[in-house]
Design an enzyme around this catalytic site. Structure first.
Site, PDB file in Angstrom:
ATOM      1  N   ASP A   1      -6.213 -19.957   7.268  1.00  0.00           N
ATOM      2  CA  ASP A   1      -5.774 -21.534   7.538  1.00  0.00           C
ATOM      3  C   ASP A   1      -5.346 -21.541   8.886  1.00  0.00           C
ATOM      4  O   ASP A   1      -4.964 -20.504   9.553  1.00  0.00           O
ATOM      5  CB  ASP A   1      -4.909 -21.886   6.405  1.00  0.00           C
ATOM      6  CG  ASP A   1      -5.088 -23.502   6.331  1.00  0.00           C
ATOM      7  OD1 ASP A   1      -5.809 -24.093   7.506  1.00  0.00           O
ATOM      8  OD2 ASP A   1      -4.704 -24.213   5.596  1.00  0.00           O
TER       9      ASP A   1
HETATM   10  C1  BGC Z   1      -6.139 -27.298   6.845  1.00  0.00           C
HETATM   11  C2  BGC Z   1      -7.258 -26.921   6.462  1.00  0.00           C
HETATM   12  C3  BGC Z   1      -8.212 -27.194   7.323  1.00  0.00           C
HETATM   13  C4  BGC Z   1      -7.893 -26.469   8.648  1.00  0.00           C
HETATM   14  C5  BGC Z   1      -8.638 -26.877   9.867  1.00  0.00           C
HETATM   15  C6  BGC Z   1      -5.453 -26.906   8.207  1.00  0.00           C
HETATM   16  O1  BGC Z   1      -4.489 -27.486   8.672  1.00  0.00           O
HETATM   17  O2  BGC Z   1      -4.897 -26.931   5.846  1.00  0.00           O
HETATM   18  O3  BGC Z   1      -7.429 -27.370   5.047  1.00  0.00           O
HETATM   19  O4  BGC Z   1      -9.582 -26.772   7.169  1.00  0.00           O
HETATM   20  O5  BGC Z   1      -6.542 -27.088   8.956  1.00  0.00           O
HETATM   21  O6  BGC Z   1      -8.705 -28.174  10.078  1.00  0.00           O
END
Ligand code: BGC
Length: 763
Positions: A229
């Protein structure tokens, strides 16, 4: 791309570089070897492509696109086809925008109604989440775009989302929090997995070898890419060793240096790095071979699709006959959301919708006679006496009223959990006042999660639109007036109040330490076991027509757990409108030594029926439909016994049922210790044999294998040791409950004999 050849040509620095992003949304390219960067974007309910550098918090602008219903709405469709159509549309859009991987779907389980991202997740049930995830993943990937299923795993709250520690026992992890991921990996063949920010039992997901390698790759046979993530890396080298391939968004390059140094110093084998690079390259290669950048999309078709999906996701929660509304009657639309609906949540999944249609605009477009009063201010909650008075008067002057209520934007967002399940106080008051002057009042709810409904007894009809995407207003009007027939069913229980939720005492934990003490009893598994009253049970949803269930058939009376069971039944539309029905199949373990839920969802099908039409519906159940996770085996286990198969219209509306005997083919291993009881010993042949040999014959044998003389002498003993009524049962119980160590204390065996016994038993 000849991946193996390229691997040989890459320098160590280039390999390390390929394992982190070039910026927020791209992998690095290696121009001299013809490796282009790959773009990935957010947006399981619409494409969130940011031009330029971008950010990931939903703050910066992204390209204009179509916003579809969010995951909690999609799950309420109980329809694989809905997810299939969405995955296909998004895949086509990714192709047109040259996006190689879409960061979704989010399939984390809904442990608490308060989780700020519940609108992005499907359900409280792992089977439903997994099956719907598969449809989305398959159809997206059929378009040549990788899906990136997230957030692996046990990411069930936003409080301390980047550093929390989700703590649970092995059975809970395997039975509740992993299966949806297991299904999308094994059945859906997901190409990407995003690991969660949080730790699971003390080890961060991004460095968790048990999760990323032992379970994901070895047990489930995963062959795709594992990406962090955004910003989840704590120790990059540890992550690489655990099975993490790509770090996003990338950062300063210092992490790449750490990888280079670790290889140079021998702290990690270069082959470990090679494998991660291979996974990145294969993803890029797969996309290159499927790429269709010249393809376009038909925006109007997408808007239409969004509207149709929204119609199929809406749930008619209550209807005492007020709905459908009659065209030609004067209806008051009340509430800010009638004009400006809430249709999506905030955060990384937030998309730039091309146009949003509110119900008021849609109704007027359709030539319906509606009046309007704003009623409340979503962004400025409080006592607005003039708005309330105007709304009450408008409702009183109409023949029916529809109050568009729900959670304001700030209540549901990535990064924050809610701290209450209540609607804003001014909205509750508004509904209560309206219903006093207008008995034919309908409440339309917008929001991604359950809310408490203090006025439910007084309001005759409630239609939940969830966060229904940009066309939600049109969909709502068509459903309200009966142009469409509601067919959604809630994919999460709506409890009467927050305090009833099983995670209540341990959500959101203390300083990031979150104990999942409710174990496997999440959602309906808990409410059913405790026989609790709920507002709306899992799987509930009404229709304007009626369905009759009949002709229940099971293919076998008995099966082994290596075989499958076919279940069929017939459904007839006995009402006067065409409509769709989502049938649910639950399995109930009638008697079990493991502590199990009353029933668990193991099948669902949604069918369309014209008035008077009947259809046969079939389900196939395999071992997993009957099994629970057995920590002693570290695997799924079926205990031989009777199982009830239930066909239902909701988890509390069982229409048909029948029994099957399932024979387990694997024995549960038993490990004896000094604290094992005589009763434990008597459960196995080996144990019973031993008791016979080691103990005095009269005490060592159970009834049934004693001689007549022994039985008589035991009987005499019972008489003389009478300790009041029930003493016989007590004596027997005390014997069975006695730990083996106590047999030594009572002088029936020496310590050495006991140790010898344990050795023999455990051999
Ligand atoms: C979120 C993800 C997301 C990623 C990219 C993170 O903060 O938890 O779900 O895909 O950011 O934006």
């Amino acid at each position: 791309m000849d991946v193996e050849k390229i691997l040989k040509q890459l320098t160590l620095e280039e390999k390390a570089g390929l394992c982190s992003g070039a910026d927020f949304w791209h992998t690095k390219g290696v121009e001299r070897l013809g490796i282009p960067p790959l773009m990935m974007c957010d947006g399981p309910h619409g494409l969130r492509k940011q031009a330029g550098e971008g950010d990931h918090m939903g703050i910066g602008e992204s390209i204009e696109t179509v916003c579809y219903p969010t995951a909690s709405a999609l799950a309420a469709s109980f329809d694989r086809n809905v997810l299939h159509r969405l995955g296909e549309a998004l895949g086509q859009e990714c192709q047109a925008e040259d996006v190689g991987m879409l960061l979704g779907p989010g399939i984390n389980l809904k442990r608490s109604p308060l989780c700020g991202r519940n609108f992005e997740y499907f359900s409280e049930d792992p089977y439903l989440s997994g099956e719907l995830g598969v449809s989305f993943v398959e159809s997206l990937q059929e378009q040549g775009v990788a899906s990136c299923v997230k957030h692996f795993a046990a990411n069930n709250q936003e409080t301390r989302r980047m550093s929390g520690n989700s703590r649970m026992d092995e059975r809970t992890l395997y039975e509740m929090y992993l299966p949806a991921f297991e299904t999308v990996v094994k059945k859906g063949k997901a190409r990407g997995i995003m690991c969660a920010y949080n730790a699971i039992n003390g080890i961060f997901a991004a460095e968790n070898k048990e999760l990323l390698t032992d379970i994901l790759r070895k047990k489930w046979g995963y062959r795709g890419l594992v990406v962090t993530d955004w910003g989840a890396v704590k120790d990059r080298v540890q992550g690489l060793l655990a099975g993490l391939d790509l770090e996003m968004p990338g950062g300063s390059g210092s992490q790449d240096e750490k990888i280079v140094k670790a290889v140079q110093s021998g702290a990690i084998e270069e082959s470990v790095l090679d494998q991660a690079v291979r996974n990145v390259l294969h993803l890029i290669d797969d996309y290159l071979s499927a790429r269709r950048p010249e393809s376009g999309i038909d925006r109007d078709k997408c808007v239409k699709l969004s509207e149709e999906l929204s119609e199929q996701c809406a749930v008619l929660m209550k209807n005492e006959g007020t709905l459908p509304l009659k065209k030609g009657t004067k209806v008051a639309f009340i509430g800010e959301f009638a004009e400006k609906p809430r249709y999506q949540g905030a955060g990384s999944s937030h998309v730039h919708a091309s146009a949003v249609t509110g119900a008021l605009e849609a109704a007027r477009d359709m030539g319906l006679e509606v009046t309007f009063a704003r009623g409340y201010r979503a962004k400025d909650q409080g006592d607005h006496a003039e708005l309330l008075a105007e709304a009450v008067a408008t409702a009183a002057n109409a023949e029916a009223a529809v109050v568009f209520a729900g959670l304001p934007d700030s209540y549901e967002t990535e990064g924050c959990d809610r701290d209450t399940m209540a609607l804003p106080e001014d909205q509750n008051r508004l509904i209560q006042e309206i219903v006093k002057v207008q008995p034919d009042t309908v409440v339309v709810l917008h929001g991604g999660s359950p809310v408490e409904l203090p006025w439910i007894e007084d309001v005759p009809a409630v239609l939940c639109m969830y966060l229904g995407g940009q066309a939600v207003g049109r969909a709502a009007v068509k459903l309200l007036y009966g142009d469409q027939n509601p067919s959604g069913k809630i994919a999460e229980t709506w409890p009467l109040r927050l305090e009833d939720n099983p995670s209540y005492l341990n959500f959101p934990g203390e300083e990031g330490w979150v104990e999942y003490r409710e174990g496997i009893f999440v959602g309906y598994r808990y409410y059913d076991k405790k026989k609790m009253e709920v507002q709306f049970p899992f799987g509930h949803g009404l229709s304007y027509t009626e369905f009759e269930y009949s002709d229940f058939k099971l293919s076998h009376e008995t099966i082994a757990d290596t075989e499958t069971l076919q279940v069929t039944c017939k459904v007839t539309n006995t009402g006067e409108r065409s409509g769709m029905e989502a049938l649910q199949l639950y399995v109930r373990d009638v008697e079990s030594t493991a502590i199990r839920p009353v029933r668990e969802l193991k099948g669902f099908e949604k069918i369309m029926l014209e008035p008077g039409e009947s259809r046969e519906v079939g389900f196939v159940l395999d071992k997993r439909a009957f099994a629970s996770y057995e920590p002693k085996l570290h695997d799924w286990y079926v205990e031989t016994g009777t199982f009830m198969i239930e066909i239902a219209s909701s988890s509390r509306d069982i229409r048909l049922s029948g029994e099957v005997t399932v024979q387990g083919t694997i024995e549960k291993p038993i490990h004896y210790t000094k604290t094992s009881t005589v009763g434990d010993l008597m459960k196995t042949v080996k144990g019973r044999e031993f008791m016979k040999q080691m103990m005095n014959p009269a005490q060592g044998r159970t009834e049934g294998n004693q001689s007549k003389g022994e039985k008589e002498s035991m009987e005499e003993n019972r008489m003389t040791t009478s300790m009041g009524e029930g003493s016989e049962k007590m004596a027997q119980n005390m014997m069975l409950e006695m730990p083996l160590s106590s047999i030594v204390s009572f002088g029936r065996m020496t310590e050495e004999q006991l140790e010898g016994l344990l050795e023999v038993l455990n051999a």
